[in-house]
Design a protein around this motif. Structure first.
Motif, PDB file in Angstrom:
ATOM      1  N   LYS A 126      -0.448  24.006 -16.481  1.00  0.00           N
ATOM      2  CA  LYS A 126      -1.151  22.791 -16.652  1.00  0.00           C
ATOM      3  C   LYS A 126      -1.923  23.065 -18.109  1.00  0.00           C
ATOM      4  N   ALA A 127      -2.498  23.932 -18.134  1.00  0.00           N
ATOM      5  CA  ALA A 127      -3.585  23.906 -19.453  1.00  0.00           C
ATOM      6  C   ALA A 127      -2.556  23.904 -20.700  1.00  0.00           C
ATOM      7  N   ASP A 175       0.619  21.032 -34.085  1.00  0.00           N
ATOM      8  CA  ASP A 175      -0.728  20.819 -33.705  1.00  0.00           C
ATOM      9  C   ASP A 175      -0.708  20.991 -31.760  1.00  0.00           C
ATOM     10  N   ALA A 176       0.460  20.684 -31.431  1.00  0.00           N
ATOM     11  CA  ALA A 176       0.653  20.803 -30.080  1.00  0.00           C
ATOM     12  C   ALA A 176       1.034  22.291 -29.737  1.00  0.00           C
ATOM     13  N   ALA A 177       1.928  22.852 -30.410  1.00  0.00           N
ATOM     14  CA  ALA A 177       2.100  24.172 -30.115  1.00  0.00           C
ATOM     15  C   ALA A 177       0.829  25.048 -30.439  1.00  0.00           C
ATOM     16  N   SER A 223      -3.333  21.075 -23.095  1.00  0.00           N
ATOM     17  CA  SER A 223      -3.843  21.142 -24.429  1.00  0.00           C
ATOM     18  C   SER A 223      -3.296  20.568 -25.515  1.00  0.00           C
ATOM     19  N   ALA A 224      -1.826  20.779 -25.365  1.00  0.00           N
ATOM     20  CA  ALA A 224      -0.901  20.474 -26.454  1.00  0.00           C
ATOM     21  C   ALA A 224      -1.026  18.813 -26.368  1.00  0.00           C
ATOM     22  N   VAL A 225      -0.967  17.829 -25.190  1.00  0.00           N
ATOM     23  CA  VAL A 225      -1.139  16.635 -25.493  1.00  0.00           C
ATOM     24  C   VAL A 225      -2.610  16.158 -25.998  1.00  0.00           C
ATOM     25  N   THR A 226      -3.536  16.836 -25.753  1.00  0.00           N
ATOM     26  CA  THR A 226      -4.953  16.741 -26.009  1.00  0.00           C
ATOM     27  C   THR A 226      -5.024  16.756 -27.649  1.00  0.00           C
ATOM     28  N   VAL A 250      -1.181  24.862 -27.300  1.00  0.00           N
ATOM     29  CA  VAL A 250      -0.522  25.763 -26.376  1.00  0.00           C
ATOM     30  C   VAL A 250      -0.841  26.960 -26.177  1.00  0.00           C
ATOM     31  N   VAL A 251      -0.601  27.684 -27.414  1.00  0.00           N
ATOM     32  CA  VAL A 251      -0.958  29.060 -27.490  1.00  0.00           C
ATOM     33  C   VAL A 251      -2.443  29.516 -27.245  1.00  0.00           C
ATOM     34  N   ALA A 252      -3.168  28.533 -27.905  1.00  0.00           N
ATOM     35  CA  ALA A 252      -4.720  29.016 -27.905  1.00  0.00           C
ATOM     36  C   ALA A 252      -5.183  28.566 -26.393  1.00  0.00           C
ATOM     37  N   SER A 253      -4.559  27.639 -25.655  1.00  0.00           N
ATOM     38  CA  SER A 253      -5.062  27.494 -24.435  1.00  0.00           C
ATOM     39  C   SER A 253      -4.758  28.553 -23.274  1.00  0.00           C
ATOM     40  N   VAL A 254      -3.165  29.016 -23.453  1.00  0.00           N
ATOM     41  CA  VAL A 254      -2.760  29.990 -22.764  1.00  0.00           C
ATOM     42  C   VAL A 254      -3.742  31.490 -22.775  1.00  0.00           C
TER      43      VAL A 254
END
Length: 319
Positions: free
Chosen positions: A291-292, A219-221, A296-299, A224-228
Motif C-alpha cells: 500500500k505504502a 518522482d514516483a520511483a 507514496s508514488a502516486v502522492t 516508492v523507495v523512500a516509503s518502503v
C-alpha cells in the motif's frame, strides 16, 4: 543543497503548495483504499495463523494473506467493503496532504534562513519532514481514528454514518475518545516522515537522471523507495496505533471480536511481545508495504505534476 532538494522545497507559492498537496492526497487515497482496509483488518487480527486448532473458538473471520483477505471481504461484505471508511479517509488525506506539504515548505524555508549556521542538507530534510508529519498527524488524527473504526467494521454496522460516529464517540468516550493512540501516531510519524523525506530528497535526483523512466516517473520511483525504507522501520508503532484506536465501548463489536484491551503505547507493545512474539508487531507489514509504495508514488508524482500545472497557469495569467 542538491538540485533535487531545491526543486521540491523552493517551487510554488503557499496557495499552490496547499492545492497540490490536497489533490495529491485525494487521488492517492482513492487508489489505495482497498489495500488500506486489508491492512487494518490484518493488523487487528491477533490469533495465530499457524495453529488451526485455535481458530475453533474464534468468532469472526480468519484472514490469511492480502489477496485472500480481499476476496473474503468482497464475498462477505460486497465490493463496497473494500472502501469502508473512505469518506473520513479522503477528508483526512486531503487535509493531511495540504498540511504536510505546507509545513514542509515553511520549515525548509525557515531553516534556509539560518546561515551561516545552516544544517546539512540531509538533516534539513529530516527535520522538515518530521515537523511536517507531526503537524499534519496531530491535526487530522480524529479523521484517522474514524477511518480505522469504519474499516474495522464487519457485516454488523456499529456506526451508520460519519455524523453518527462523531456523535456516539463524543457521547460515550468524550473528546479524548477521538485521540486514542495519538501518542503512538506522533511517535511514529516523526521518524517516518523524517526518513521518508530524507530518502526522497536523496533518491529523487538519481531517479530523475534515469532516461528509461517515462513521464517524470522518477518522482514516483523515489517515492516508492523512500516509503518502503521508512515504513518498515516504524511499522510496529503503526500496528500499536491501530490496536489503540479501536479501544473503548465498541471494542468487541468489530469484525475481530477478540481484540484485547490495551492501555498506552509501552504496555501495548509489551503485551503483544508477551502473547504474540516479535512477529505480532509486524502483522500486515506485507500489505502495508504494498500500500505504502504506490500511495507514496502516486502522492509525490501527482504533487509534482499538479504543482507544475498551477505554476504554469499562474505564470500565464501574469502575461
Amino acid at each position: 543543497m542538491s538540485a533535487g532538494g531545491e526543486h521540491l522545497k523552493d517551487e510554488g507559492t503557499k496557495r499552490q503548495t496547499v492545492l497540490a498537496g490536497g489533490i495529491a492526497g485525494l487521488i492517492s487515497r482513492f487508489c489505495i483504499a482497498p489495500l488500506d482496509v486489508v491492512k487494518i483488518r490484518l493488523q487487528l487480527q491477533i490469533h495465530s495463523l499457524s495453529d488451526p486448532a485455535s481458530h475453533a473458538s474464534i468468532e469472526g473471520p480468519v484472514y490469511k494473506g492480502t489477496l485472500s483477505t480481499m476476496r473474503a471481504i468482497v464475498r462477505q461484505e460486497g465490493i463496497t467493503g473494500l472502501w469502508k471508511g473512505n469518506i473520513p479517509a479522503e477528508m483526512m488525506y486531503v487535509c493531511y496532504g495540504a498540511l504536510q506539504f505546507t509545513a514542509y515548505r515553511t520549515t525548509t524555508q525557515f531553516l534556509a534562513e539560518l546561515d551561516p549556521y545552516r544544517l546539512p542538507p540531509s538533516l534539513e530534510s529530516f527535520v522538515s519532514g518530521a515537523a511536517a508529519g507531526a503537524t499534519a498527524t496531530a491535526t487530522t488524527y480524529p479523521l484517522d481514528l474514524l477511518r480505522t473504526r469504519f474499516a474495522a467494521q464487519g457485516p454488523e454496522q456499529i456506526y451508520t454514518s460519519l455524523r453518527s460516529s462523531i456523535n456516539e464517540i463524543a457521547r460515550q468516550e468524550g473528546p479524548a475518545g477521538f485521540f486514542r493512540g495519538c501518542s503512538a501516531a506522533v511517535i511514529q510519524i516523526v521518524p517516518y516522515m523524517g526518513l521518508f523525506f530524507t530518502a526522497y530528497e536523496g533518491f529523487r535526483p538519481i531517479m530523475s537522471r534515469v532516461d528509461q523512466l517515462p513521464f517524470g516517473t522518477g518522482d514516483a520511483a523515489a517515492g516508492v523507495v523512500a516509503s518502503v525504507l521508512a515504513k518498515t522501520g516504524v511499522f510496529p508503532l503503526d500496528l500499536v496505533r491501530k490496536r489503540l484506536q479501536v479501544q473503548g465501548p465498541t471494542r468487541t463489536r468489530y469484525v475481530h471480536r477478540n481484540i484485547p484491551e490495551y492501555r498506552g503505547v509501552g504496555k501495548t507493545i509489551t503485551m503483544i511481545l508477551r502473547t504474540q512474539g516479535v512477529r505480532g508487531l509486524y502483522r500486515g507489514l506485507t500489505v502495508s508495504l504494498l500500500k505504502a509504495a504506490p500511495a507514496s508514488a502516486v502522492t509525490m508524482w501527482t504533487y509534482e505534476r499538479v504543482l507544475g500545472v498551477l505554476r504554469e497557469m499562474d505564470f500565464a495569467a501574469l502575461q
